[in-house]
Design an enzyme around this catalytic site. Structure first.
Site, short mmCIF file in Angstrom:
data_model
loop_
_atom_site.label_atom_id
_atom_site.label_comp_id
_atom_site.label_asym_id
_atom_site.label_seq_id
_atom_site.Cartn_x
_atom_site.Cartn_y
_atom_site.Cartn_z
N ARG A 37 0.82 -1.21 0.00
CA ARG A 37 0.00 0.00 0.00
C ARG A 37 0.85 1.26 0.00
NH1 ARG A 37 -5.13 -1.27 4.00
NH2 ARG A 37 -6.34 -2.38 2.42
N LYS A 198 -17.65 -18.00 2.71
CA LYS A 198 -19.07 -17.92 3.00
C LYS A 198 -19.93 -17.31 1.90
CE LYS A 198 -18.81 -17.71 7.98
NZ LYS A 198 -18.93 -16.82 9.14
N GLY A 355 -7.79 -9.03 0.14
CA GLY A 355 -6.57 -9.40 0.86
C GLY A 355 -6.13 -10.84 0.64
N GLY A 378 -12.14 -4.47 1.63
CA GLY A 378 -13.56 -4.14 1.75
C GLY A 378 -14.06 -3.25 0.61
C1 3PG Z 1 -8.49 -1.86 4.98
O1 3PG Z 1 -7.52 -2.29 5.60
O2 3PG Z 1 -9.26 -2.59 4.31
C2 3PG Z 1 -8.73 -0.38 4.95
O3 3PG Z 1 -7.62 0.29 5.44
C3 3PG Z 1 -9.98 -0.01 5.70
O4 3PG Z 1 -9.85 -0.36 7.05
P1 3PG Z 1 -11.15 -0.51 7.94
O5 3PG Z 1 -11.81 -1.79 7.52
O6 3PG Z 1 -10.66 -0.55 9.37
O7 3PG Z 1 -12.05 0.66 7.69
#
Ligand code: 3PG
Ligand code: MG
Length: 399
Positions: A37, A198, A355, A378
């Site tokens: 990142r 899931k 991820g 996310g």
């Molecule tokens: C992540 O690691 O997916 C982003 O930095 C967002 O983090 P968060 O899910 O804690 O908002």
């Protein structure tokens, strides 16, 4: 294509530019263990600095929930950021208030300053207008380069875009351009691969993808729920008994949409999930009561590889098996290698995110060969669900 400004549209010399980065990187014993990142966001910071801006970097780190949690300080990230950018980065112990103001005041053109974790203040996640104003007072221009945090409507990811002239950073720009290439306006035929554990967490994603892609491949433990819904014996496999109807509805929706839905035709089974566990390959009709499905088999990978020959665009999220426990990483690795080879040949646009998926491709040693690997987890999922990301929407409205 969403309409937003980029760095090309800004005059930044002598200006204080607040850059929202996502420096939420994995750390162990005070050291960054994966700099992906940081590396992706360094070009924006470097470019602004080279153009003579006074660069002020904002980021969250983990989830301190509005309180100062010393182990979640961004301070140890400053050296890693300096290294990636190739210039020193100063650090201030707070992201608003006197400490932040004093540090910003000292900046000369081209200097870089990292401010402390925005989530040390409750106003960040609450998107509190006063907190956003305090942040805004530190800068003249706002650049959002944190696609991976764009699914959060927080003060530094959303609020600021309404208070200052705003633009997308280079990493945000690249993420959006590639995701639009994958699903917004893709070259067909499009194949999506969805894996992971899931069905229940990916219902919206599967439903949205069905209407957008030509072929949908389902792998991972989530495929077990589909196999069970089709009446197969899945033995002791991880599956969601409560989601059998959901799986059936998705199968019907695929037929209605004219989307080819591919489930594993053969699987790797074992009695336990453990490294080097005794295992065997069977077609999906041959799973015994005391066995669990831990990976897709070679015939399934073969079918995937064959379909790649007639696929123009591939979107991939989620591993196909229990990839962290070899040999159950083989299906994911073989499929990844096939997609990478096809991409390198020039026959495929391949876009990957999430991820676990990126970790699996890194293990297979082929992440660099894909057209684009998103650094988002996310945010990538919400994009695949067809949702509007607040951080992206605010950038568009800011124009
Ligand atoms: C992540 O690691 O997916 C982003 O930095 C967002 O983090 P968060 O899910 O804690 O908002
Ligand atoms: Mg996280």
């Amino acid at each position: 294509m969403p309409r937003f400004r980029t760095l090309d549209d800004l005059q930044v010399k002598g200006k204080r530019v607040l850059v929202r980065a996502d420096l939420n990187v994995p750390m162990k014993n005070g050291k960054v263990t994966d700099t992906s990142r940081i590396d992706r966001q360094a070009p924006t910071i470097r470019e602004l600095s080279e153009k003579g801006a006074r660069v002020i970097v904002l980021s969250h780190f983990e989830r301190p929930k509005g309180k100062v949690v010393p182990s979640m300080s961004l301070k140890p990230i400053a050296p890693a950021l300096s290294k990636a950018v190739g210039k020193p980065a100063a650090f201030a112990d707070d992201c608003v208030g006197d400490k932040a103001k004093a540090a910003v005041k000292q900046l000369k053109n081209g200097d870089i300053l990292l401010l402390e974790n925005t989530r040390f203040h409750a106003g960040e996640e609450a998107n509190d207008p006063d907190f956003a104003k305090q942040l805004a007072s530190l800068g003249d221009i706002y650049v959002n380069d944190a696609f991976s945090a764009a699914h959060r409507a927080h003060a530094s990811t959303e609020g600021l875009a309404h208070l200052l002239p705003s633009a997308a950073g280079r990493s945000m720009q690249a993420e959006l351009e590639h995701l639009i290439r994958a699903l917004g306006d893709p070259v067909h035929p499009v194949m999506a691969v969805v894996g992971g554990a899931k069905v229940s967490t990916k219902i919206e994603l599967l439903t949205n993808l069905l209407t957008k892609v030509d072929v949908l491949v389902i792998g991972g433990a989530m495929a077990n729920t589909f196999l069970a819904a089709e009446g197969r014996n899945v033995g002791k496999s991880l599956y969601e008994e409560g989601e059998l109807d959901t799986a059936r509805n998705i199968l019907t929706a695929a037929t209605d949409a004219g989307t080819v839905l591919i489930l594993p035709s053969d699987v790797v089974v074992a009695r336990e999930l453990k490294e080097k566990a005794r295992h065997r390959t069977t077609d999906v009709f041959g799973v015994k009561d005391d066995e669990m499905i831990l990976d897709v088999g070679p015939a399934t990978v073969e079918e995937f590889s064959r379909r790649l020959l007639t696929t123009a665009t591939l979107v991939w999220n989620g591993p196909l098996g229990a990839f962290e426990t070899p040999p159950f990483d083989q299906g994911t690795a073989a499929a990844a290698k096939a997609a990478a080879a096809r991409t390198v040949e020039g026959g495929l646009i391949s876009i990957v995110g999430g991820g676990d998926t990126v970790a699996a491709l890194n293990r297979a040693g082929v992440a660099d060969e894909f057209t684009y690997v998103s650094t988002a987890g996310g945010a990538f999922l919400e994009w695949l669900e067809g949702k509007t990301l607040p951080g992206v929407a605010a950038l568009e409205q800011g124009n």
